[in-house]
Design a protein around this motif. Structure first.
Motif: not given
Length: 75
Positions: A40-46
């Motif tokens: 749950g720590t990924l940014e949207q693009q990632a």
């Protein structure tokens, strides 16, 4: 460059490195990728890139080249 952009770029670089690391077994790379997605720590693009990498890594081996080619045409 904002902190968010830097974080996203770092995450994308890590996902690409994991995807291309032939020194780690495919099953282990998939496991690590799933853990990263579920963190749950990924940014949207990632997160989008990680999901696409997961699809490619788990796609049936014989059809993977066709899948990648079809996806590439959309971009």
């Amino acid at each position: 460059m904002t902190t968010t952009t830097s974080l996203c770029e770092k995450q994308i670089k890590e996902i690409k490195a994991l995807f291309n690391d032939d020194t780690i077994a495919l099953d282990e790379r998939v496991k690590l990728l799933v853990e990263l997605i579920n963190s749950g720590t990924l940014e949207q693009q990632a997160r989008v890139l990680a999901h696409e990498a997961y699809l490619v890594m788990t796609y049936k081996k014989g059809d993977a080249a066709d899948f990648i080619e079809e996806e590439s045409l959309e971009y």
